[in-house]
Design a protein around this motif. Structure first.
Motif, short mmCIF file in Angstrom:
data_model
loop_
_atom_site.label_atom_id
_atom_site.label_comp_id
_atom_site.label_asym_id
_atom_site.label_seq_id
_atom_site.Cartn_x
_atom_site.Cartn_y
_atom_site.Cartn_z
N LEU A 219 0.74 -1.22 -0.13
CA LEU A 219 -0.13 0.09 0.08
C LEU A 219 0.83 1.31 0.09
CD1 LEU A 219 -2.64 1.28 0.01
CD2 LEU A 219 -2.91 0.77 2.46
N ILE A 220 1.12 1.64 -1.09
CA ILE A 220 2.02 2.85 -1.53
C ILE A 220 1.51 4.11 -1.45
CG2 ILE A 220 3.95 3.78 -3.03
CD1 ILE A 220 4.35 0.70 -2.27
N THR A 221 2.18 5.05 -0.52
CA THR A 221 1.62 6.52 -0.59
C THR A 221 2.35 7.34 -1.95
OG1 THR A 221 1.70 6.39 1.61
CG2 THR A 221 1.69 8.61 0.69
N VAL A 222 1.50 8.07 -2.50
CA VAL A 222 1.60 8.92 -3.65
C VAL A 222 1.60 10.17 -3.18
CG1 VAL A 222 1.97 9.78 -5.95
CG2 VAL A 222 1.10 7.21 -5.22
N LYS A 223 2.74 10.96 -2.63
CA LYS A 223 2.43 12.23 -2.02
C LYS A 223 1.54 13.02 -2.46
CE LYS A 223 5.79 15.34 0.42
NZ LYS A 223 4.60 16.14 0.76
N GLY A 224 0.79 13.52 -1.68
CA GLY A 224 -0.31 14.54 -2.07
C GLY A 224 -1.49 14.11 -2.92
N LEU A 225 -1.09 12.85 -3.52
CA LEU A 225 -2.26 12.60 -4.56
C LEU A 225 -3.14 11.39 -4.06
CD1 LEU A 225 0.09 12.65 -7.80
CD2 LEU A 225 -1.60 14.33 -7.04
N GLY A 226 -2.58 10.47 -3.50
CA GLY A 226 -3.43 9.33 -3.11
C GLY A 226 -2.73 8.27 -2.89
N TYR A 227 -3.13 6.96 -3.06
CA TYR A 227 -2.63 5.78 -2.66
C TYR A 227 -2.72 4.49 -3.72
CZ TYR A 227 -2.61 7.63 1.83
OH TYR A 227 -2.23 8.75 2.97
N LYS A 228 -1.79 3.72 -3.80
CA LYS A 228 -1.62 2.64 -4.68
C LYS A 228 -1.63 1.10 -3.98
CE LYS A 228 1.76 2.77 -8.02
NZ LYS A 228 2.33 3.10 -9.16
N LEU A 229 -2.31 0.23 -4.47
CA LEU A 229 -2.29 -1.06 -3.95
C LEU A 229 -1.74 -1.86 -4.67
CD1 LEU A 229 -3.33 -2.86 -1.38
CD2 LEU A 229 -5.06 -3.65 -2.90
N LEU A 230 -0.52 -2.59 -4.50
CA LEU A 230 0.03 -3.51 -5.37
C LEU A 230 -0.26 -4.82 -5.11
CD1 LEU A 230 3.44 -1.82 -5.70
CD2 LEU A 230 1.59 -1.70 -7.09
N VAL A 231 -0.89 -5.75 -5.98
CA VAL A 231 -1.30 -6.97 -5.64
C VAL A 231 -0.30 -7.91 -6.41
CG1 VAL A 231 -3.58 -6.51 -5.36
CG2 VAL A 231 -2.69 -7.21 -7.48
N GLU A 232 -0.13 -9.22 -5.86
CA GLU A 232 0.80 -10.15 -6.51
C GLU A 232 0.08 -10.69 -7.46
OE1 GLU A 232 4.41 -10.94 -4.86
OE2 GLU A 232 4.25 -8.78 -4.69
#
Lengths: 233, 469
Positions: A219-232
């Protein structure tokens, strides 16, 4: 990034231009989709829908023997199959008409293959999520059916808000989801001033799904913009 | 209608003025005539002259001098001299036979006041006697009952004023009557003409006094209607043509873009070839943006695209555009950074979300296109007083001061008048969209050396809901 079981879905491509059909099919095949059928007319497409029972349809609006909108209407009479419009018609009213008829997405040509792949993936994940309740992350699995996380063979329950957040992220797995979209998913319309609550929820989700919550990999933060979930995958 | 009142007032004033003028003129003429009358030899004077030239000789007979004779001859008159007893003592030689030679007092008084046998008379004194001069029957008309009330003469000034006023009122009423008739027929035509600029949906009934005017007014309206229709048809045709062409380009371009993109990602190809494919992909995207811009621009210019403004949070909107860019193409040579202040979570504006997103996308694409070697693009929203400023800036090669000046002057123009301006369309559309939102754009050198554009829009009146919900 797509989960393998989705690659077995039967995908029907409908377009009057065979060169474009070949290309789209090529893009999907390169991505690992195995069952692809092409149709060049509305009649062919309808017949394929009745006999072959596709699980996803990519539809053009302009067809030699009719238009995609009425084709979708006929299709909806007997099928709930997810539909994505891929068309040269970029007008707002066309877009609204397509979505209003129950299409799941609308892409205006020309498009980047990557965009098509991501959007098809997102729709497939959303529509067939129950077939594969376990989503594999780097450090754990998420069971959306039971609303829990399985980490190190222990199951950790998700709260309602965490569940909704994870679902919104999973629907767009691999893509950034804006803060606003996440807030809207959890708190509804006009989600002003929830940024701090959102951060708190994200922190708690990370504690549940990440090996090391202070160094997140899923669950990665993209500063100021939002978040990203990386699935395998 | 105001103009009609003005017209009536002006004409009424002119009318009154002319009446007064005519009255004066008549008075002057009247006095002139009167003066002429009194200056020419009056019949009374003639009688006196005749009396004056009648001489009594020693023997009691009378002799009319030449002077008196001339007077009588000239006026074709006769004369008699009557004494106190009423007897005629002398008469001129041309005395008609019907004239009596003796008068009672009553007859005499009648003769003095009026006529003798229809001959108008005038008298002159002759000692104790009276000289009566009889003029030809059609020479004069005598006012015999010239008596006026004393009050009337005493109140003459007031009477004259009342008289004049009465006349004025009568004139005014007549005028009003006449004007109301004209007005009734003019009014619809005036209304029609006044309504003409609002839109050519004008029709005036073609009857009455000014029916020919109404006919030509209707024809004018019809002509305007036709012209407007033709113009609209032409504009629609042009917009449709642009839409059609851009539609037809989309499918082939999809294939160019798709295959180029696949080649670019094909790991089995040599790096240099993949790079070339990347260039094709990138340039196709430019064409795609150009098509979109062209289409939108023609719609904006011909007002074919209705703007649907709703309350939007500029921060969310910009965030979405940036994320869309990042999601579609996350690892390209342009990095997109979000530099909006963390504390600014909402910045409400009234905007058409689609259009504004297009404007911001255009700015980002613009930065990419003009820096083919890559650059960092930052996106920022901030509040400035009652305005919201959305800034897209880059650290690329930027523009020269002259280019900046040209861009600034051309950004206000409409694309159809653009002519040779080479990279105008993208920015122009941003300007058009900003203008459609009651805002503007500002172009400048960015603080980090590249180019920057700000879209400045008015903040929405409505306050955002409180932050502690």
């Amino acid at each position: 990034m797509n989960v393998p079981y989705l690659k077995n879905k039967r995908i029907l491509l409908v377009d009057d231009e065979s060169a474009l059909l070949d290309m789209t099919a090529g893009i999907l095949e390169a991505e690992g989709y195995r069952q692809i059928k092409k149709a060049k007319t509305a009649k062919e497409a309808l017949a394929a829908c009745r006999e072959w029972r596709p699980e996803f349809v990519v539809l053009d609006v302009m067809l030699p023997d009719g238009d995609g909108f009425s084709l979708l209407e006929q299709l909806r009479a007997f099928s709930d199959v997810p539909v994505l419009f891929l068309t040269a018609r970029g007008e707002e009213e066309d877009r609204f008409r397509g979505l209003g008829l129950g299409a799941d997405d609308y892409i205006v040509k020309p498009f980047l293959p990557k965009e098509l792949i991501l959007r098809i993936g997102a729709i497939l994940r959303r529509c067939y999520k129950n077939e594969q309740p376990l989503v594999q992350l780097a450090a754990c699995q998420i069971d959306f059916e039971k609303a829990e996380v399985i980490k190190n063979e222990k199951s950790i329950p998700l709260t309602a808000k965490e569940f909704e957040l994870l679902q919104a992220l999973y629907r767009n797995a691999g893509k950034i989801v804006t803060i606003d979209m996440l807030c809207e998913a959890v708190w509804g319309e006009n989600p002003f001033g929830y940024e701090n609550s959102l951060m708190a929820h994200i922190r708690r989700i990370r504690e549940k799904i990440e090996e090391n919550p202070s160094k997140p990999v899923s669950l990665i933060t993209v500063k100021g913009l939002g978040y990203k979930l990386l699935v395998e995958g | 209608m105001k103009s009609i009142l003005k017209l009536i007032r002006r004409f009424f004033l002119i009318l009154i003025l002319s009446i007064v003028l005519i009255l004066f003129l008549n008075l002057i003429l009247f006095f002139l005539m009167f003066y002429h009358q009194s200056s020419s030899r009056s019949p009374w004077k003639a009688a006196e002259m005749v009396a004056g030239s009648l001489l009594q000789a020693e023997d009691g007979t009378y002799e009319l001098q030449d002077e008196g004779k001339t007077v009588l001859e000239q006026s074709g008159a006769w004369a008699i001299l009557v004494d106190a007893d009423g007897s005629v003592k002398w008469s001129s030689s041309n005395l008609p036979s019907e004239i009596p030679l003796h008068y009672t007092l009553a007859e005499l008084s009648w003769a003095i006041r009026g006529y003798i046998e229809d001959y108008p008379t005038t008298v002159g004194e002759y000692g104790d006697d009276l000289l009566i001069m009889g003029h030809p029957k059609t020479a004069y008309w005598k006012a015999m009952w010239n008596t006026f009330d004393y009050d009337m003469i005493a109140n003459l000034p007031q009477t004259v004023v009342i008289f004049l006023l009465f006349n004025l009122v009568i004139v005014f009423l007549i005028y009003l009557f006449a004007v109301s008739g004209v007005l009734r027929s003019v009014k619809p035509i005036i209304r029609g003409i006044e309504a003409l600029p609002e839109g050519p949906e004008v029709y005036v009934k073609e009857k009455g006094l000014l029916s020919s005017l109404a006919v030509s007014l209707n024809r004018t309206a019809e002509k305007l209607r036709m012209q407007e229709y033709d113009l609209k048809k032409k504009e629609t045709a042009r917009a449709n043509w642009i839409a059609g062409v851009s539609h037809d380009i989309r499918t082939p371009l999809s294939m160019v873009m798709g295959y180029a993109s696949q080649l670019e990602d094909n790991k089995s190809l040599a790096e240099s070839e993949r790079k070339k494919a990347g260039v094709i992909r990138f340039q196709s995207m430019r064409i795609k943006n150009l098509i979109n811009d062209l289409n939108l621009s023609s719609k904006l210019e011909y007002n074919a695209q209705p703007i649907q403004r709703t309350e939007q949070n500029a921060v969310s909107l910009l965030r979405k555009v940036v994320v869309d860019f990042l999601n579609v193409d996350p690892d390209n040579k342009y990095s997109l950074v979000w530099t909006t202040d963390e504390s600014l979570t909402s910045c409400l504006i009234q905007a058409d979300a689609n259009l504004l997103q297009r404007a911001v996308s255009n700015l980002i694409v613009n930065a990419q296109v003009h820096n083919p070697d890559g650059c960092t693009i930052s996106a920022k929203v901030c509040k400035e007083g009652d305005m919201c400023r959305i800034t897209i800036s880059d650290d690329g090669k930027g523009v020269s001061d002259e280019q900046l000046a040209t861009l600034r002057t051309s950004s206000g123009r409409s694309p159809s008048k653009l002519g040779e301006q080479q990279h105008g369309l993208g920015l122009l559309i941003v300007g058009q969209i900003a203008a459609a939102h009651d805002g503007r754009i500002e172009m400048d050198h960015s603080p980090v050396g590249g180019f920057q554009v700000s879209i400045i829009l008015p903040l929405s009146e409505k306050r955002p809901p409180s932050e502690s919900k």
